[in-house]
Scaffold this active site. Structure first.
Site, short mmCIF file in Angstrom:
data_model
loop_
_atom_site.label_atom_id
_atom_site.label_comp_id
_atom_site.label_asym_id
_atom_site.label_seq_id
_atom_site.Cartn_x
_atom_site.Cartn_y
_atom_site.Cartn_z
N THR A 71 0.84 -1.19 0.00
CA THR A 71 0.00 0.00 0.00
C THR A 71 0.88 1.24 0.00
O THR A 71 2.11 1.14 -0.16
CB THR A 71 -1.03 -0.06 1.15
N LYS A 75 3.79 1.56 -3.80
CA LYS A 75 3.26 0.76 -4.90
C LYS A 75 4.11 0.85 -6.17
O LYS A 75 4.11 -0.07 -6.98
CB LYS A 75 1.82 1.18 -5.22
N ASN A 96 0.18 -3.65 -6.49
CA ASN A 96 -0.34 -3.70 -5.12
C ASN A 96 -0.38 -5.13 -4.58
O ASN A 96 -0.71 -5.34 -3.42
CB ASN A 96 -1.74 -3.08 -5.04
N GLY A 136 -6.56 14.36 -9.75
CA GLY A 136 -5.42 13.75 -9.07
C GLY A 136 -4.61 12.92 -10.04
O GLY A 136 -5.14 12.43 -11.07
N ARG A 161 -2.85 19.13 -9.19
CA ARG A 161 -2.14 20.30 -8.66
C ARG A 161 -0.75 20.39 -9.32
O ARG A 161 -0.35 21.43 -9.81
CB ARG A 161 -2.03 20.13 -7.14
N GLY A 256 -15.29 4.91 -2.24
CA GLY A 256 -14.21 3.99 -2.56
C GLY A 256 -14.28 2.63 -1.88
O GLY A 256 -13.37 1.81 -2.05
P1 ATR Z 1 1.84 9.94 -4.71
O1 ATR Z 1 1.98 11.10 -5.62
O2 ATR Z 1 2.97 9.79 -3.75
O3 ATR Z 1 1.47 8.70 -5.41
P2 ATR Z 1 -0.76 9.86 -3.65
O4 ATR Z 1 -1.10 9.95 -2.21
O5 ATR Z 1 -0.99 8.61 -4.39
O6 ATR Z 1 0.69 10.38 -3.75
O7 ATR Z 1 -1.51 11.01 -4.47
C1 ATR Z 1 -2.00 12.10 -3.86
C2 ATR Z 1 -2.81 12.88 -4.89
O8 ATR Z 1 -3.57 13.86 -4.18
C3 ATR Z 1 -1.93 13.65 -5.87
O9 ATR Z 1 -2.62 13.82 -7.07
C4 ATR Z 1 -1.77 14.99 -5.14
O10 ATR Z 1 -1.46 16.09 -5.95
P3 ATR Z 1 0.09 16.41 -6.29
O11 ATR Z 1 0.50 15.40 -7.30
O12 ATR Z 1 0.07 17.79 -6.80
O13 ATR Z 1 0.81 16.27 -4.97
C5 ATR Z 1 -3.18 15.16 -4.61
N1 ATR Z 1 -3.22 16.08 -3.48
C6 ATR Z 1 -2.80 15.85 -2.23
N2 ATR Z 1 -3.03 16.94 -1.45
C7 ATR Z 1 -3.61 17.87 -2.26
C8 ATR Z 1 -4.11 19.20 -2.06
N3 ATR Z 1 -4.05 19.78 -0.86
N4 ATR Z 1 -4.66 19.84 -3.11
C9 ATR Z 1 -4.73 19.25 -4.32
N5 ATR Z 1 -4.29 18.00 -4.57
C10 ATR Z 1 -3.73 17.32 -3.56
#
Ligand code: ATR
Length: 296
Positions: A71, A75, A96, A136, A161, A256
């Site tokens: 997890t 991953k 996963n 995302g 973002r 989810g």
């Molecule tokens: P990882 O990128 O390590 O795989 P994840 O937990 O799987 O992380 O993905 C988190 C998602 O939530 C990402 O799309 C992240 O955006 P960024 O790629 O810009 O980091 C998004 N996310 C997390 N916090 C956020 C926030 N406060 N506003 C907008 N998007 C957010």
């Protein structure tokens, strides 16, 4: 805990590795299935620090576990420590599930399949010909986006973002499946139009997840349109602010929980080779839903 009394010298082990791990409800789900089927298998969680990931995988091999789940946040990274990842996982960009086959570790990804199954169960149809927006671009977005593309979606918009991560997923789809994906930033002028035109909107960001239950990835709730299908991969809380806002605007909402459930079912089938029948799956679904409603 009654389960513990049934563990013997012959019991096989499935592990879960990640960090954090204490919130996970996968151990309950898998151990309920083991108990109900009378399979001599136990599923146990291990919190693993990033610097120890390679050693953890090596250790699991030395211990000859039957398999394991991975997890967040490993991953993607774990793929390099696995002997062989099945072909599709390169497109999905993450694994996963790992199965030990005669001492070799094989990587799978059941997240995308779990998502598709849960969507179809709730909605009665898939993504063929649909206009879809994915919010995302993290670990869970790519398997979902790729699966939706493989299912024959008409158009996929990915907004993130950090726009470069959305571009990366769009390129994987456009280069390997079909030229239907476009990346956006939340700040793009066209974002509102893209949102309104999407028949299905999927939140894959972590925004709104417990304990930040009053946050939403969408600031302007007027973007939601009646009849839109809105999916949030978050299952805790069971109704995020994002889903609650969507529901108030007349959207059909899905959380989810189903994805979590079905990715686990598919992983279980990979490890054990047991094809679970539909009646049993439904029974477990209801039982697990009841259990999680007490937690989430
Ligand atoms: P990882 O990128 O390590 O795989 P994840 O937990 O799987 O992380 O993905 C988190 C998602 O939530 C990402 O799309 C992240 O955006 P960024 O790629 O810009 O980091 C998004 N996310 C997390 N916090 C956020 C926030 N406060 N506003 C907008 N998007 C957010």
């Amino acid at each position: 805990m009654e389960y513990i009394n049934k563990v013997s010298g012959k019991t096989k082990v499935i592990a879960l590795i990640g960090n954090p791990i204490q919130h996970s409800i996968s151990p309950q789900l898998h151990n309920i299935i083991n108990q109900k089927l009378g399979v001599d298998l136990i599923y146990v969680p291990f919190k693993v620090n990033k610097s120890e990931l390679a050693n953890a995988v090596k250790g699991l091999k030395a211990l000859n576990v039957l398999g394991f789940n991975i997890t967040v946040p490993y991953k993607k990274e774990v793929m390099k420590y696995i002997d062989d990842n099945i072909r599709e996982t390169f497109l999905l960009g993450a694994i996963n599930t790992v199965k030990n086959i005669e001492g070799r570790f094989y990587g799978y990804n059941t997240d995308g399949e779990g998502f598709l199954r849960s969507f179809k169960e709730e909605q009665g149809h898939g993504f063929k010909g649909k206009n879809v927006l994915i919010m995302g671009a993290g670990g869970v977005a790519r398997p979902i986006a790729v699966k939706i593309a493989l299912e024959g979606a008409k158009k996929i918009s990915i907004v993130n973002r950090t726009v470069t991560k959305a571009v990366e997923i769009a390129e994987v789809i456009n280069d390997n499946i079909k030229n239907i994906a476009t990346a956006y930033s939340f700040l793009d002028e066209t974002f509102e139009k893209v949102f309104r035109e999407s028949e299905i909107v999927i939140n894959t960001t972590s925004v709104g997840m417990y304990p930040d239950v009053f946050e939403s990835p969408l600031i302007n709730v007027d973007y939601f349109g009646e009849g839109q299908i809105v999916y949030d991969v978050i299952y805790n809380p069971s109704k995020t602010k994002f889903l609650s806002d969507a529901e108030n605007k007349g959207c059909k909402i899905i959380n989810g929980f189903g994805m979590l459930f079905y990715q686990a079912i598919f992983a279980y089938e990979i490890w054990t080779g047991i094809k679970l029948n539909e009646d049993f799956i439904k029974e477990i679904f209801e039982e697990f839903l009841l259990l999680t409603s007490k937690i989430c």
